[in-house]
Design a protein around this motif. Structure first.
Motif, PDB file in Angstrom:
ATOM      1  N   THR A 100      14.424  42.527  49.336  1.00 24.58           N
ATOM      2  CA  THR A 100      13.719  43.207  48.247  1.00 24.58           C
ATOM      3  C   THR A 100      14.325  42.834  46.899  1.00 24.58           C
ATOM      4  OG1 THR A 100      13.133  45.060  49.693  1.00 24.58           O
ATOM      5  CG2 THR A 100      13.083  45.477  47.320  1.00 24.58           C
ATOM      6  N   GLU A 101      15.643  42.895  46.793  1.00 31.88           N
ATOM      7  CA  GLU A 101      16.342  42.604  45.526  1.00 31.88           C
ATOM      8  C   GLU A 101      16.144  41.154  45.094  1.00 31.88           C
ATOM      9  OE1 GLU A 101      18.789  42.945  42.168  1.00 31.88           O
ATOM     10  OE2 GLU A 101      18.092  44.587  43.428  1.00 31.88           O
ATOM     11  N   ILE A 102      16.312  40.223  46.014  1.00 30.84           N
ATOM     12  CA  ILE A 102      16.272  38.799  45.658  1.00 30.84           C
ATOM     13  C   ILE A 102      14.850  38.338  45.376  1.00 30.84           C
ATOM     14  CG2 ILE A 102      16.767  36.472  46.510  1.00 30.84           C
ATOM     15  CD1 ILE A 102      19.276  37.765  47.923  1.00 30.84           C
ATOM     16  N   THR A 103      13.871  38.826  46.130  1.00 31.89           N
ATOM     17  CA  THR A 103      12.486  38.449  45.835  1.00 31.89           C
ATOM     18  C   THR A 103      12.035  39.064  44.512  1.00 31.89           C
ATOM     19  OG1 THR A 103      11.585  40.239  47.212  1.00 31.89           O
ATOM     20  CG2 THR A 103      11.818  38.062  48.239  1.00 31.89           C
ATOM     21  N   ALA A 104      12.543  40.244  44.160  1.00 26.80           N
ATOM     22  CA  ALA A 104      12.211  40.856  42.869  1.00 26.80           C
ATOM     23  C   ALA A 104      12.739  40.014  41.708  1.00 26.80           C
ATOM     24  CB  ALA A 104      12.780  42.273  42.788  1.00 26.80           C
ATOM     25  N   ARG A 105      13.735  39.180  41.972  1.00 23.32           N
ATOM     26  CA  ARG A 105      14.278  38.284  40.945  1.00 23.32           C
ATOM     27  C   ARG A 105      13.493  36.978  40.856  1.00 23.32           C
ATOM     28  NH1 ARG A 105      20.857  38.867  41.270  1.00 23.32           N
ATOM     29  NH2 ARG A 105      20.924  41.115  41.644  1.00 23.32           N
ATOM     30  N   GLY A 106      12.438  36.861  41.649  1.00 23.01           N
ATOM     31  CA  GLY A 106      11.571  35.700  41.569  1.00 23.01           C
ATOM     32  C   GLY A 106      11.897  34.568  42.525  1.00 23.01           C
ATOM     33  N   LEU A 107      12.826  34.782  43.452  1.00 20.07           N
ATOM     34  CA  LEU A 107      13.177  33.747  44.427  1.00 20.07           C
ATOM     35  C   LEU A 107      12.408  33.984  45.727  1.00 20.07           C
ATOM     36  CD1 LEU A 107      17.034  33.666  43.856  1.00 20.07           C
ATOM     37  CD2 LEU A 107      15.380  31.960  43.112  1.00 20.07           C
ATOM     38  N   SER A 108      12.091  32.902  46.425  1.00 17.43           N
ATOM     39  CA  SER A 108      11.432  33.035  47.726  1.00 17.43           C
ATOM     40  C   SER A 108      12.499  33.131  48.811  1.00 17.43           C
ATOM     41  CB  SER A 108      10.501  31.853  47.980  1.00 17.43           C
ATOM     42  OG  SER A 108      11.194  30.628  47.888  1.00 17.43           O
ATOM     43  N   VAL A 109      12.277  34.034  49.763  1.00 20.92           N
ATOM     44  CA  VAL A 109      13.250  34.322  50.815  1.00 20.92           C
ATOM     45  C   VAL A 109      12.550  34.362  52.170  1.00 20.92           C
ATOM     46  CG1 VAL A 109      14.932  36.007  51.696  1.00 20.92           C
ATOM     47  CG2 VAL A 109      14.648  35.711  49.217  1.00 20.92           C
ATOM     48  N   SER A 110      13.174  33.733  53.154  1.00 23.45           N
ATOM     49  CA  SER A 110      12.765  33.893  54.551  1.00 23.45           C
ATOM     50  C   SER A 110      13.969  34.429  55.308  1.00 23.45           C
ATOM     51  CB  SER A 110      12.327  32.554  55.157  1.00 23.45           C
ATOM     52  OG  SER A 110      11.100  32.138  54.601  1.00 23.45           O
ATOM     53  N   THR A 111      13.737  34.945  56.497  1.00 19.75           N
ATOM     54  CA  THR A 111      14.844  35.490  57.286  1.00 19.75           C
ATOM     55  C   THR A 111      14.784  34.964  58.721  1.00 19.75           C
ATOM     56  OG1 THR A 111      13.672  37.484  58.043  1.00 19.75           O
ATOM     57  CG2 THR A 111      14.851  37.648  55.942  1.00 19.75           C
ATOM     58  N   ILE A 112      15.970  34.925  59.320  1.00 17.68           N
ATOM     59  CA  ILE A 112      16.105  34.673  60.752  1.00 17.68           C
ATOM     60  C   ILE A 112      16.972  35.801  61.293  1.00 17.68           C
ATOM     61  CG2 ILE A 112      17.120  33.189  62.520  1.00 17.68           C
ATOM     62  CD1 ILE A 112      16.427  30.776  60.827  1.00 17.68           C
ATOM     63  N   LYS A 113      16.542  36.413  62.381  1.00 19.66           N
ATOM     64  CA  LYS A 113      17.290  37.503  63.017  1.00 19.66           C
ATOM     65  C   LYS A 113      17.588  37.099  64.446  1.00 19.66           C
ATOM     66  CE  LYS A 113      18.289  41.776  64.527  1.00 19.66           C
ATOM     67  NZ  LYS A 113      19.520  41.702  65.251  1.00 19.66           N
ATOM     68  N   HIS A 114      18.857  37.139  64.819  1.00 16.86           N
ATOM     69  CA  HIS A 114      19.230  36.836  66.198  1.00 16.86           C
ATOM     70  C   HIS A 114      19.228  38.123  67.013  1.00 16.86           C
ATOM     71  CE1 HIS A 114      21.847  35.752  69.640  1.00 16.86           C
ATOM     72  NE2 HIS A 114      21.121  34.666  69.559  1.00 16.86           N
ATOM     73  N   ALA A 115      18.624  38.057  68.193  1.00 17.30           N
ATOM     74  CA  ALA A 115      18.609  39.207  69.092  1.00 17.30           C
ATOM     75  C   ALA A 115      19.389  38.841  70.353  1.00 17.30           C
ATOM     76  CB  ALA A 115      17.172  39.576  69.459  1.00 17.30           C
ATOM     77  N   HIS A 116      20.210  39.759  70.825  1.00 18.32           N
ATOM     78  CA  HIS A 116      20.985  39.533  72.045  1.00 18.32           C
ATOM     79  C   HIS A 116      20.258  40.041  73.279  1.00 18.32           C
ATOM     80  CE1 HIS A 116      24.588  38.080  70.093  1.00 18.32           C
ATOM     81  NE2 HIS A 116      24.398  39.006  69.174  1.00 18.32           N
ATOM     82  N   HIS A 117      19.052  40.513  73.100  1.00 19.02           N
ATOM     83  CA  HIS A 117      18.287  41.094  74.201  1.00 19.02           C
ATOM     84  C   HIS A 117      16.890  40.496  74.193  1.00 19.02           C
ATOM     85  CE1 HIS A 117      16.395  43.364  70.976  1.00 19.02           C
ATOM     86  NE2 HIS A 117      17.606  43.628  70.546  1.00 19.02           N
ATOM     87  N   SER A 118      16.162  40.712  75.237  1.00 22.40           N
ATOM     88  CA  SER A 118      14.777  40.270  75.294  1.00 22.40           C
ATOM     89  C   SER A 118      13.961  41.100  74.305  1.00 22.40           C
ATOM     90  CB  SER A 118      14.248  40.474  76.717  1.00 22.40           C
ATOM     91  OG  SER A 118      12.913  40.045  76.795  1.00 22.40           O
ATOM     92  N   PHE A 119      12.972  40.485  73.717  1.00 21.86           N
ATOM     93  CA  PHE A 119      12.122  41.216  72.786  1.00 21.86           C
ATOM     94  C   PHE A 119      10.706  40.691  72.925  1.00 21.86           C
ATOM     95  CE2 PHE A 119      13.435  37.443  70.579  1.00 21.86           C
ATOM     96  CZ  PHE A 119      12.285  37.016  69.939  1.00 21.86           C
ATOM     97  N   ASP A 120       9.761  41.434  72.413  1.00 22.73           N
ATOM     98  CA  ASP A 120       8.375  40.994  72.437  1.00 22.73           C
ATOM     99  C   ASP A 120       7.714  41.398  71.133  1.00 22.73           C
ATOM    100  OD1 ASP A 120       5.975  39.948  73.284  1.00 22.73           O
ATOM    101  OD2 ASP A 120       6.033  40.965  75.220  1.00 22.73           O
ATOM    102  N   VAL A 121       6.998  40.480  70.522  1.00 26.86           N
ATOM    103  CA  VAL A 121       6.261  40.782  69.302  1.00 26.86           C
ATOM    104  C   VAL A 121       4.770  40.928  69.603  1.00 26.86           C
ATOM    105  CG1 VAL A 121       7.921  39.677  67.766  1.00 26.86           C
ATOM    106  CG2 VAL A 121       6.049  38.338  68.701  1.00 26.86           C
ATOM    107  N   ASP A 122       4.435  40.789  70.846  1.00 29.58           N
ATOM    108  CA  ASP A 122       3.052  40.850  71.292  1.00 29.58           C
ATOM    109  C   ASP A 122       2.851  42.130  72.112  1.00 29.58           C
ATOM    110  OD1 ASP A 122       0.520  39.834  71.444  1.00 29.58           O
ATOM    111  OD2 ASP A 122       1.038  38.133  72.698  1.00 29.58           O
ATOM    112  N   HIS A 123       1.617  42.457  72.412  1.00 28.90           N
ATOM    113  CA  HIS A 123       1.320  43.694  73.140  1.00 28.90           C
ATOM    114  C   HIS A 123       0.481  43.397  74.385  1.00 28.90           C
ATOM    115  CE1 HIS A 123       2.863  45.934  69.737  1.00 28.90           C
ATOM    116  NE2 HIS A 123       2.115  45.187  68.956  1.00 28.90           N
ATOM    117  N   PRO A 124       0.859  43.997  75.511  1.00 30.34           N
ATOM    118  CA  PRO A 124       0.067  43.812  76.727  1.00 30.34           C
ATOM    119  C   PRO A 124      -1.410  44.156  76.484  1.00 30.34           C
ATOM    120  CG  PRO A 124       2.112  44.928  77.241  1.00 30.34           C
ATOM    121  CD  PRO A 124       2.025  44.844  75.729  1.00 30.34           C
TER     122      PRO A 124
END
Length: 163
Positions: free
Chosen positions: A23-47
């Protein structure tokens, strides 16, 4: 693209700090992407959804697109987890990629630390940690900032990266 990480043990405040930094860095006009590492199984989809049905049927990748977002889900199906460098190469160019997790990777990082979590500092044994964002005073081999002072933490990161 410049990269900088936020690392720390469980319940140290990493995700909240990441959210505030984006939020802070994009408000300063810079473009930001993120990568998050997960140590467990995850799902971004829905049955039951079409894209989920495609993956369950055996698709290696499913690309879901609309007028507001594109998501690519890739099933590893026994292949090794991709290296951080491989994941970074898949991102579209931005000013800054913030990485949550990946403690052992060599990119520069801020360590989030909360006293109540009861974990030792990582910084004394990891030269890639350039500063600690803590919720209480402590001794560290690098600068220590207030975990809630997002502006100061963002200033530190952007100064380190020449942004």
């Amino acid at each position: 693209m410049k990269v900088y990480g936020v690392t720390g043990w469980k319940n140290a405040g990493k995700t909240g700090l990441m959210e505030r930094l984006v939020t802070e860095i994009t408000a300063r006009g810079l473009s930001v992407s993120t990568i998050k590492h997960a140590h467990h199984s995850f799902d971004v989809d829905h049955p039951g959804r079409d894209s989920h049905r495609h993956r369950v049927a055996g698709a290696h990748e499913v690309l879901l697109a609309s007028g507001t977002r594109v998501a690519i889900m890739q099933e590893l199906r026994g292949a090794p987890e991709p290296e951080l460098e491989t994941l970074l190469a898949r991102l579209s160019p931005v000013d800054l990629v913030l990485i949550e997790g990946y403690k052992r990777a060599l990119h520069p990082k801020i360590e989030a630390w909360r006293a109540a979590a009861g974990h030792p500092l990582i910084a004394p044994n990891d030269p890639s940690i350039r500063a600690v964002a803590a919720d209480s005073p402590l001794e560290a081999p690098c600068p220590v900032m207030d975990l809630d002072d997002t502006r100061a933490i963002a200033d530190f990161i952007l100064r380190e990266l020449g942004l």
